[in-house]
Scaffold this motif. Structure first.
Motif, PDB file in Angstrom:
ATOM      1  N   SER A  19      -7.962   3.855   3.027  1.00 41.30           N
ATOM      2  CA  SER A  19      -6.718   4.553   3.305  1.00 41.30           C
ATOM      3  C   SER A  19      -5.773   3.637   4.072  1.00 41.30           C
ATOM      4  O   SER A  19      -6.200   2.667   4.702  1.00 41.30           O
ATOM      5  CB  SER A  19      -6.974   5.841   4.088  1.00 41.30           C
ATOM      6  OG  SER A  19      -7.710   5.560   5.269  1.00 41.30           O
ATOM      7  N   THR A  20      -4.487   3.968   4.022  1.00 42.45           N
ATOM      8  CA  THR A  20      -3.451   3.110   4.594  1.00 42.45           C
ATOM      9  C   THR A  20      -2.790   3.777   5.793  1.00 42.45           C
ATOM     10  O   THR A  20      -2.403   4.946   5.723  1.00 42.45           O
ATOM     11  CB  THR A  20      -2.366   2.798   3.540  1.00 42.45           C
ATOM     12  OG1 THR A  20      -2.995   2.219   2.396  1.00 42.45           O
ATOM     13  CG2 THR A  20      -1.326   1.840   4.097  1.00 42.45           C
ATOM     14  N   THR A  70      -5.555  -0.080  -1.584  1.00 44.66           N
ATOM     15  CA  THR A  70      -5.516   1.385  -1.704  1.00 44.66           C
ATOM     16  C   THR A  70      -6.687   1.928  -2.508  1.00 44.66           C
ATOM     17  O   THR A  70      -7.005   3.115  -2.400  1.00 44.66           O
ATOM     18  CB  THR A  70      -4.209   1.851  -2.362  1.00 44.66           C
ATOM     19  OG1 THR A  70      -4.101   1.263  -3.678  1.00 44.66           O
ATOM     20  CG2 THR A  70      -3.002   1.463  -1.540  1.00 44.66           C
ATOM     21  N   GLU A  80      -3.068   8.093   8.502  1.00 44.09           N
ATOM     22  CA  GLU A  80      -3.443   7.313   7.329  1.00 44.09           C
ATOM     23  C   GLU A  80      -3.302   8.156   6.069  1.00 44.09           C
ATOM     24  O   GLU A  80      -3.544   9.368   6.085  1.00 44.09           O
ATOM     25  CB  GLU A  80      -4.885   6.813   7.463  1.00 44.09           C
ATOM     26  CG  GLU A  80      -5.064   5.784   8.570  1.00 44.09           C
ATOM     27  CD  GLU A  80      -6.430   5.118   8.523  1.00 44.09           C
ATOM     28  OE1 GLU A  80      -7.318   5.635   7.799  1.00 44.09           O
ATOM     29  OE2 GLU A  80      -6.605   4.087   9.184  1.00 44.09           O
ATOM     30  N   SER A 136      -3.666   8.183   1.535  1.00 50.29           N
ATOM     31  CA  SER A 136      -4.319   7.589   0.363  1.00 50.29           C
ATOM     32  C   SER A 136      -3.638   8.106  -0.891  1.00 50.29           C
ATOM     33  O   SER A 136      -3.324   9.297  -0.985  1.00 50.29           O
ATOM     34  CB  SER A 136      -5.809   7.948   0.318  1.00 50.29           C
ATOM     35  OG  SER A 136      -6.493   7.438   1.444  1.00 50.29           O
ATOM     36  N   SER A 187       0.829  -1.208   0.000  1.00 50.11           N
ATOM     37  CA  SER A 187       0.000   0.000   0.000  1.00 50.11           C
ATOM     38  C   SER A 187       0.865   1.260   0.000  1.00 50.11           C
ATOM     39  O   SER A 187       0.583   2.221  -0.729  1.00 50.11           O
ATOM     40  CB  SER A 187      -0.923   0.002   1.223  1.00 50.11           C
ATOM     41  OG  SER A 187      -1.810  -1.089   1.200  1.00 50.11           O
TER      42      SER A 187
END
Length: 304
Positions: free
Chosen positions: A227-228, A223, A131, A133, A53
Motif C-alpha cells: 500500500s502507498t 502498488t 495508506e 491501495s 504509486s
C-alpha cells in the motif's frame, strides 16, 4: 518439515526477493542515471516513486467510478501515465532548483531533502495521511503453482517482466539513441562534450526527468506488492542509494547486480531472522564488501 518443503519455502522467499529486487532496480536505475551523469544526490527520488504509486491509485479510482468496464485494461495505461507525470515533475524540479546547484553536492542534498519533506506534506494535505491501495485487475490476482506446495504470485511475475522491459529499454536508449550518445559523452568528459556542440545542460535536464520517470514506474510496480502512503518512497531511498553505491556509480550492470544481491539476501534472511536483523545482516555484508572494494562492484572510470 521435509527437505521438499524447505526447498519450496526457499524458492518462494527467493521469488518474494525478486519483487523487492524489481522495485529496488527501477529506483536504482533512475538514481544511477542521475548520479552517474550529473553527480546529483537526489533525496527526493523516493517521492517520485510515491507520485507514480498515487497516479496508479487515482487511475484505479477514476476507472472504477466512471469506466468500470475498463478495469481489466487500465493498469498498463496507468503505468505509462505514472512515467509521464513523474517525468514532468522531474523536469520542473530540475528547471526550478537543481540546475542552480550543480557542483554543490551538499547544497543539492539539503535542497532535495527539503523538497522531499514538502512533497510528503503535499501528499498528506491533498490526498490524505492514510495508506491507500488501488484495485488491481483480476488478471494480476492469484498465483501460479508449478509444483505442489510451490505458489508463485502472478503480480510478482508481472512486476519482474515490467522491470526486465524497462531495464532493456534503458539499456537500448543509452547505447542506441542520440540521447544515450550524449549522456555517455557527457559522463566521459563534460568539457569535451560541450566543445563538440553537445548541449550538456539540456542533456542533464532530460536525464534527470527520465530518471524521475523511471522512479514513477517503480511506484507503479510497488502498488502490486504494498500500500502507498505519504512516506512510502522515503522508506526505499536509503536502499536505493545502497544499490547505486554498492554496484558502482555510473554502472547500470552494477546496479542490476547489487539490486539482485541486496533483495535476495534480505528476503531469504527474513525467513530465518526478524526483519530488523535481516536488514542488519544485509547492511553488514555491504559494509564489509565496500571496505574491500570501495569503488563498488562494477566501477566505471570517467573523467570530469
Amino acid at each position: 518439515m521435509t527437505w521438499t518443503d524447505i526447498w519450496n519455502i526457499t524458492l518462494m522467499q527467493g521469488f518474494a526477493g525478486l519483487s523487492l529486487f524489481a522495485v529496488l532496480l527501477l529506483m536504482g536505475l533512475g538514481l544511477a542515471i542521475i548520479f552517474g551523469q550529473m553527480g546529483v544526490i537526489n533525496m527526493a527520488h523516493g517521492e517520485f516513486m510515491t507520485i507514480g504509486s498515487y497516479v496508479i491509485f487515482m487511475a484505479s479510482v477514476l476507472t472504477q467510478n466512471h469506466m468500470p468496464n475498463l478495469m481489466s485494461a487500465y493498469f498498463p495505461v496507468a503505468i505509462g501515465l505514472a512515467f509521464i507525470v513523474a517525468f514532468i515533475a522531474g523536469w520542473l524540479l530540475e528547471w526550478a532548483l537543481i540546475r542552480h546547484l550543480y557542483k554543490r553536492p551538499l547544497d543539492t542534498l539539503l535542497a532535495t531533502w527539503g523538497v522531499s519533506l514538502a512533497l510528503q506534506q503535499c501528499f498528506r494535505t491533498f490526498i490524505g495521511p492514510k495508506e491507500v491501495s488501488p484495485t488491481l485487475p483480476d488478471w494480476l490476482m492469484g498465483s501460479w503453482a508449478p509444483a505442489e506446495g510451490l505458489d508463485i504470485p502472478i503480480n510478482g511475475m508481472f512486476v519482474l517482466a515490467l522491470t526486465i522491459l524497462v531495464t532493456g529499454l534503458v539499456m537500448l536508449a543509452l547505447y542506441k539513441s542520440r540521447w544515450g550518445l550524449r549522456v555517455r559523452a557527457t559522463v566521459s568528459n563534460r568539457m569535451m562534450a560541450n566543445a563538440i556542440g553537445i548541449d550538456t545542460k539540456k542533456t542533464d535536464r532530460l536525464t534527470f526527468a527520465i530518471g524521475c520517470g523511471i522512479a514513477g514506474v517503480a511506484g507503479a510496480a510497488f502498488t502490486t506488492i504494498g500500500s502507498t502512503g505519504p512516506t512510502s518512497g522515503s522508506l526505499y531511498i536509503v536502499d536505493s542509494f545502497l544499490v547505486v553505491t554498492f554496484g558502482g556509480a555510473a554502472s547500470l550492470l552494477g546496479t542490476v547486480a547489487s539490486a539482485f544481491g541486496i533483495a535476495q539476501t534480505q528476503s531469504i534472511a527474513e525467513f530465518f531472522l526478524s526483519g530488523s536483523m535481516a536488514k542488519v545482516l544485509t547492511l553488514s555484508l555491504i559494509v564489509v564488501i565496500l571496505m574491500i572494494r570501495p569503488q563498488g562492484l562494477f566501477a566505471s572510470k570517467v573523467r570530469r
